[in-house]
Design a protein around this motif. Structure first.
Motif, short mmCIF file in Angstrom:
data_model
loop_
_atom_site.label_atom_id
_atom_site.label_comp_id
_atom_site.label_asym_id
_atom_site.label_seq_id
_atom_site.Cartn_x
_atom_site.Cartn_y
_atom_site.Cartn_z
N THR A 34 66.24 53.21 30.46
CA THR A 34 67.66 52.87 30.52
C THR A 34 68.44 53.75 29.56
N THR A 45 74.16 50.52 28.44
CA THR A 45 74.24 49.48 29.46
C THR A 45 73.52 48.19 29.06
N ALA A 72 75.77 46.26 26.79
CA ALA A 72 76.89 45.62 27.46
C ALA A 72 76.46 44.27 28.05
N GLN A 79 82.08 55.54 25.19
CA GLN A 79 81.03 54.53 25.37
C GLN A 79 80.93 53.63 24.15
#
Length: 316
Positions: A41, A45, A48, A77
């Motif tokens: 990953t 993300t 989040a 980001q």
């Protein structure tokens, strides 16, 4: 009191299936979730998702490479996670390695110290809402300004393996993140960083009482990491150069099996936490007792249910 972190997502388990575990982490004694970024990953993300699933946890990247995104995208980001988790996000940045930067992402890996330093300085301005324009040394920025400035800028921490980067973290960042060290190594790292900056370390935990299996797994990881030049230099500085010299020689000669076998047992036992779950938790606590502020436990898959392992390793 020190913090108690876990590295997520867990290996081999789909992200949506980790929701209930993440929600339970605060009740298990965890304070932090730290992500990593290699070829699984991305670093942001999972954080989040964790911001929604467990709103009390602090979130951190360990680390987001500075070469694989432009400075502006990295700021965007970081600002996004800082907006989702106000006051609870630490942006860890670092140079990563030539394999990841050049081999996997087709970017030049040049002047890593300067590029990390300059990215840190850019991010501090950008995340404060400033319009950034100018020459930072290793790159130039033309009139960048975040459209969504977080209410609270995230901490910015540096991946640091040797005195130069540790001193930069001490002088200009909010702390340092390190990797592949033993509890006994913590005071040497802490001496370069200073007492007033946070020190985070990923701690590799192999929860099995099968010593031979744990050492075999540890040897594979050690040979693949500690032959990377930055890690080799780190362990020279820590005093393991002689112990690892034969491993490096055989690895360079293409003898992977021989390189693994050449790693002394005591080096594996120093760098990889293994044993019963109670023993593993005690060993992680030894890092804290030696001066580590935040362990980021990395559960190595051994066949045991990783959810059960994470639950058992929570701070009691």
């Amino acid at each position: 009191m020190s913090r108690w972190g876990i590295t997520l997502p867990l290996v081999g388990i789909p992200l949506p299936q980790q929701r209930d575990l993440v929600k339970s982490l605060p009740d298990l004694g965890y304070t932090d979730v730290w992500s990593a970024e290699t070829a699984g990953t991305d670093a942001f993300t999972p954080l989040a998702l964790a911001a929604e699933w467990a709103p009390s946890l602090r979130l951190g990247t360990a680390i987001a490479p500075v070469y694989t995104r432009g400075p502006g995208l990295l700021a965007m980001q970081a600002a996004t996670i800082a907006e989702l988790a106000p006051g609870r996000f630490a942006l860890g940045i670092g140079s990563s390695s030539p394999v990841i930067v050049q081999g996997w992402n087709a970017r030049e890996f040049t002047e890593p110290f300067a590029h990390v330093r300059d990215t840190l300085r850019f991010l501090q301005k950008a995340l404060a809402g400033e319009k950034v324009d100018g020459d930072f040394g290793s790159f130039q920025i033309s009139r960048f300004k975040l459209e969504r400035v977080p209410e609270q800028a995230p901490q910015v921490m540096l991946a640091a393996l040797r005195p130069g980067m540790l001193r930069l973290a001490a002088k200009e960042a909010d702390g340092a993140i390190t990797n592949w060290l033993a509890p006994a190594d913590v005071p040497k790292v802490r001496a370069e960083l200073g007492a007033d900056k946070e020190l985070v370390a990923r701690v590799f935990v192999c929860p099995t009482e099968d010593v031979a299996a744990a050492r075999a797994f540890g040897r594979m990881l050690i040979s693949s990491y500690l032959t990377v030049p930055a890690y080799a230099a780190f362990h020279d500085w820590l005093g393991r150069g002689e112990d690892l010299a034969e491993m490096r020689r055989l690895w360079a000669a293409g003898d992977r099996k021989g390189a693994n076998a050449a790693i002394p047992d005591h080096v594996v036992d120093d760098l990889v936490v293994h044993g019963s779950l109670d023993r593993c938790r005690e060993r992680v606590q030894e890092y804290v007792e030696q001066g580590l502020d935040t362990p980021a436990i990395m559960v190595l898959p051994t066949g045991a249910d990783q959810f059960d392992v994470v639950r058992a390793l929570g701070r009691q």
